[in-house]
Design a protein around this motif. Structure first.
Motif, PDB file in Angstrom:
ATOM      1  N   LEU A 130     -36.609 -17.282 -33.911  1.00 18.39           N
ATOM      2  CA  LEU A 130     -36.948 -16.289 -32.887  1.00 18.39           C
ATOM      3  C   LEU A 130     -36.714 -14.897 -33.471  1.00 18.39           C
ATOM      4  O   LEU A 130     -35.646 -14.624 -34.006  1.00 18.39           O
ATOM      5  N   ILE A 154     -41.428 -17.358 -33.598  1.00 18.09           N
ATOM      6  CA  ILE A 154     -41.891 -16.849 -32.303  1.00 18.09           C
ATOM      7  C   ILE A 154     -41.424 -15.408 -32.146  1.00 18.09           C
ATOM      8  O   ILE A 154     -40.257 -15.092 -32.392  1.00 18.09           O
ATOM      9  N   ASP A 155     -42.363 -14.557 -31.772  1.00 19.54           N
ATOM     10  CA  ASP A 155     -42.048 -13.168 -31.436  1.00 19.54           C
ATOM     11  C   ASP A 155     -41.330 -13.169 -30.089  1.00 19.54           C
ATOM     12  O   ASP A 155     -41.925 -13.476 -29.058  1.00 19.54           O
ATOM     13  N   ALA A 156     -40.047 -12.836 -30.102  1.00 20.56           N
ATOM     14  CA  ALA A 156     -39.230 -12.903 -28.887  1.00 20.56           C
ATOM     15  C   ALA A 156     -39.203 -11.585 -28.129  1.00 20.56           C
ATOM     16  O   ALA A 156     -38.447 -11.442 -27.171  1.00 20.56           O
ATOM     17  N   ARG A 161     -34.370  -7.487 -26.706  1.00 17.07           N
ATOM     18  CA  ARG A 161     -34.152  -8.930 -26.500  1.00 17.07           C
ATOM     19  C   ARG A 161     -33.105  -9.499 -27.454  1.00 17.07           C
ATOM     20  O   ARG A 161     -32.691 -10.654 -27.305  1.00 17.07           O
ATOM     21  N   GLU A 164     -30.290 -11.033 -25.651  1.00 16.55           N
ATOM     22  CA  GLU A 164     -30.434 -12.427 -25.210  1.00 16.55           C
ATOM     23  C   GLU A 164     -30.344 -13.385 -26.408  1.00 16.55           C
ATOM     24  O   GLU A 164     -29.770 -14.460 -26.301  1.00 16.55           O
ATOM     25  N   LEU A 165     -30.923 -12.990 -27.542  1.00 18.66           N
ATOM     26  CA  LEU A 165     -30.816 -13.854 -28.728  1.00 18.66           C
ATOM     27  C   LEU A 165     -29.350 -14.023 -29.123  1.00 18.66           C
ATOM     28  O   LEU A 165     -28.925 -15.112 -29.520  1.00 18.66           O
ATOM     29  N   VAL A 168     -27.810 -16.503 -26.834  1.00 14.54           N
ATOM     30  CA  VAL A 168     -28.184 -17.861 -27.234  1.00 14.54           C
ATOM     31  C   VAL A 168     -27.327 -18.306 -28.429  1.00 14.54           C
ATOM     32  O   VAL A 168     -26.779 -19.413 -28.442  1.00 14.54           O
ATOM     33  N   PHE A 187     -30.228 -25.478 -30.218  1.00 14.97           N
ATOM     34  CA  PHE A 187     -31.420 -25.248 -29.411  1.00 14.97           C
ATOM     35  C   PHE A 187     -32.678 -25.373 -30.261  1.00 14.97           C
ATOM     36  O   PHE A 187     -32.796 -24.743 -31.310  1.00 14.97           O
ATOM     37  N   GLY A 188     -33.595 -26.195 -29.791  1.00 12.73           N
ATOM     38  CA  GLY A 188     -34.920 -26.240 -30.390  1.00 12.73           C
ATOM     39  C   GLY A 188     -35.898 -25.623 -29.413  1.00 12.73           C
ATOM     40  O   GLY A 188     -35.608 -25.525 -28.219  1.00 12.73           O
ATOM     41  N   VAL A 189     -37.039 -25.186 -29.925  1.00 15.17           N
ATOM     42  CA  VAL A 189     -38.029 -24.560 -29.046  1.00 15.17           C
ATOM     43  C   VAL A 189     -39.266 -25.450 -28.980  1.00 15.17           C
ATOM     44  O   VAL A 189     -39.833 -25.805 -30.018  1.00 15.17           O
ATOM     45  N   ILE A 190     -39.633 -25.822 -27.756  1.00 17.49           N
ATOM     46  CA  ILE A 190     -40.856 -26.595 -27.535  1.00 17.49           C
ATOM     47  C   ILE A 190     -41.906 -25.630 -26.978  1.00 17.49           C
ATOM     48  O   ILE A 190     -41.697 -25.018 -25.924  1.00 17.49           O
ATOM     49  N   SER A 191     -43.003 -25.514 -27.699  1.00 19.22           N
ATOM     50  CA  SER A 191     -44.041 -24.567 -27.266  1.00 19.22           C
ATOM     51  C   SER A 191     -44.782 -25.106 -26.048  1.00 19.22           C
ATOM     52  O   SER A 191     -45.293 -24.347 -25.240  1.00 19.22           O
TER      53      SER A 191
ATOM     54  N   GLY B 186     -40.101 -24.884 -23.614  1.00 14.45           N
ATOM     55  CA  GLY B 186     -38.874 -24.110 -23.513  1.00 14.45           C
ATOM     56  C   GLY B 186     -37.821 -24.598 -24.479  1.00 14.45           C
ATOM     57  O   GLY B 186     -38.126 -25.270 -25.466  1.00 14.45           O
ATOM     58  N   GLY B 188     -35.039 -26.882 -25.833  1.00 13.69           N
ATOM     59  CA  GLY B 188     -34.463 -28.213 -25.749  1.00 13.69           C
ATOM     60  C   GLY B 188     -33.146 -28.207 -26.489  1.00 13.69           C
ATOM     61  O   GLY B 188     -32.902 -27.324 -27.311  1.00 13.69           O
ATOM     62  N   ILE B 190     -30.636 -30.257 -28.978  1.00  9.34           N
ATOM     63  CA  ILE B 190     -30.451 -31.375 -29.904  1.00  9.34           C
ATOM     64  C   ILE B 190     -28.958 -31.510 -30.173  1.00  9.34           C
ATOM     65  O   ILE B 190     -28.312 -30.565 -30.643  1.00  9.34           O
TER      66      ILE B 190
END
Lengths: 191, 191
Positions: A130, A154-156, A161, A164-165, A168, A187-191, B186, B188, B190
């Motif tokens: 991110l 991904i451009d966050a 922001r 927020e990163l 996280v 955390f993984g990111v699902i598009s 979003g 997830g 792991i």
């Protein structure tokens, strides 16, 4: 091909170097002992812990002018693991940007553990980096390095922001430190 | 078997009800039109937008005494999508806890889009509900409901961590609103 300099030789610096190398980019990696060596990269990753940022700025601030500078820090209070050491309405990245007004500062890599950068995966997912920042071209250049190295980017949003990163990253570190997740998870990111 | 009351009949309320029903729990779901109906659940989920919290507290605060109350809100400024409307060093959950001193307040479900709760999955992963709160027994009871409904649950720490959970929820909403991720994707987790 992009020229990157990675300041820092710890596990994060090594992992980011491996991603860039996989993408076929030129990587200059410098530790504290390389103080006499000038930064040659167009993208400079500050792969050091948050408390080391001030020293880097003092030692190399002039060399970072005109460059894309990537802050990867998670500014935790590592004694308590219960708060960040930056102001509640700020971020480490905002501080770096204020200290380097002639650099294009990005926040990235602080939400991905080193193991997930090196492996290219987090569980069944491709690792996603991110990237937050106020300069679209700078974000695009870093995203190209990341994706050429086999990861997703991904451009966050704006550098705002980064707050927020960093939240996280903070949460993820507390989960790993309390063994709710492993250091190869998160955390993984699902598009 | 746990008795849950879900205040709110929107997509989040429906999705949380479906999770609890899958787990074989008793679900009472109340909308605004059910104001005369008393809350019967031991766990009460406030499945309403942040601006509706004050009214709920005013209308049903007395009924919530002694109960586990779950705040799921993401207190965004939905006009700008650029900030939260709670203080930088606070959280919506902390505000709810202050308004309901006789309830055990938890933060949960704000980092999982409704679609991922209803499906039970986010991409290739089982949907994980992050739960923050100061009462271990309350967190454990909610986690049991979540896992019996086929999801994963992780204890994310004290209620202070609601601040980070709300940052995750905020970031995730901005990514979906800007079409970087979909509303069935979003973050997830792991392990």
């Amino acid at each position: 091909m992009t020229n990157l300099t990675i300041l820092g030789t710890g596990n994060m610096g090594q992992a980011i170097a491996s991603v860039a190398a996989k993408g076929g980019h030129n990587v200059q990696q410098l530790g504290q002992e390389d103080l006499a060596t000038a930064v040659t990269g167009d993208i400079v990753v500050l792969a050091v812990p948050y408390p080391a940022i001030d020293q880097i700025v003092e030692q190399r601030g002039d060399q970072l002018a005109g460059k894309i500078v990537v802050d990867i820090t998670n500014p935790l209070n590592f004694e308590t693991f219960d708060s960040l050491v930056v102001p509640a309405d700020g971020s480490a990245a905002a501080e770096v940007a204020a200290k380097l007004p002639n650099s294009r500062v990005l926040k990235a890599f602080n939400t991905t553990f080193a193991g997930t950068l090196a492996a290219g995966t987090v569980g069944p997912l491709t690792t996603t980096v991110l990237i937050a920042g106020d300069d679209a071209d700078a974000k695009s250049q870093l995203a190209s390095v990341v994706t050429s190295g086999g990861l997703k980017a991904i451009d966050a949003g704006s550098l705002k922001r980064a707050r927020e990163l960093e939240a996280v990253g903070f949460l993820q570190l507390t989960l790993a430190a309390s063994e709710k997740i492993s250091w190869t998870g998160g955390f993984g990111v699902i598009s």
